[in-house]
Design a protein around this motif. Sequence first.
Motif, PDB file in Angstrom:
ATOM      1  N   THR A 137      -8.668   5.578  -1.243  1.00  0.00           N
ATOM      2  CA  THR A 137      -8.496   5.834   0.191  1.00  0.00           C
ATOM      3  C   THR A 137      -9.666   6.656   0.716  1.00  0.00           C
ATOM      4  O   THR A 137     -10.264   6.331   1.736  1.00  0.00           O
ATOM      5  CB  THR A 137      -7.161   6.560   0.444  1.00  0.00           C
ATOM      6  N   GLN A 156     -13.644   5.535   3.206  1.00  0.00           N
ATOM      7  CA  GLN A 156     -13.691   5.990   4.595  1.00  0.00           C
ATOM      8  C   GLN A 156     -15.109   5.814   5.137  1.00  0.00           C
ATOM      9  O   GLN A 156     -16.074   6.099   4.432  1.00  0.00           O
ATOM     10  CB  GLN A 156     -13.284   7.465   4.693  1.00  0.00           C
ATOM     11  N   ILE A 185      -4.880   6.003  -5.867  1.00  0.00           N
ATOM     12  CA  ILE A 185      -4.684   5.685  -4.451  1.00  0.00           C
ATOM     13  C   ILE A 185      -5.480   6.654  -3.591  1.00  0.00           C
ATOM     14  O   ILE A 185      -6.158   6.254  -2.636  1.00  0.00           O
ATOM     15  CB  ILE A 185      -3.187   5.694  -4.098  1.00  0.00           C
TER      16      ILE A 185
END
Length: 195
Positions: free
Chosen positions: A167, A171, A163
């Motif tokens: 994540t 970005q 995760i």
Amino acid sequence: MIRLADPESRATRSDAARNREQLLEVATRVLASTDANTSMRAIAREAGVGIATLYRHFPTRESLVEAVYRDQVVRLTNGARELLAEATPAMALRRWMDLFGTWIATKNGMLDTLLTLIESGAVGHAQTRDELLNAIEAILDAGRAVGDLRPDVTAEEIAASLIGIFTVAHQPGNTVTADRLLDILLDGLRPQSRT
């Protein structure tokens, strides 16, 4: 007296199953895009079916999102077993990480709807979590058994790492790729050589 289905009704069921699979495949791809507002009509058009066919299978956007979500979870859980059957546990884990990344990406265009489904109880977040942790654990167990993966790593730690990686890697403006981070993670999951 036993009645057999006539060939025409079997063909109809086969067409319906094929249409449903095509709709799920297209919806998965479309929902993985950043456009959360893609219309049901656009999904039907891209799948090559009429809007009535889409609504026959998925009467609401929520039912389509739920079906895509459940399909992806099944692919992840089944994927662990399939990958273990064809690769070493370490390689199976690395390939499974890619499947997990696809699952995370698919949630981009359906996050709001998915959160509503989770809040309403239509989608069991805890059950999904358990299924995914069990898939990771199966790979870790196989890796421990052959000395391919470290014995001190838990499925929860792998899930949290994934995760975090997906994540950070997605970005805007980030120069780090998910593939590179996943390769580094896998290197850290291999047993340390004793020299």
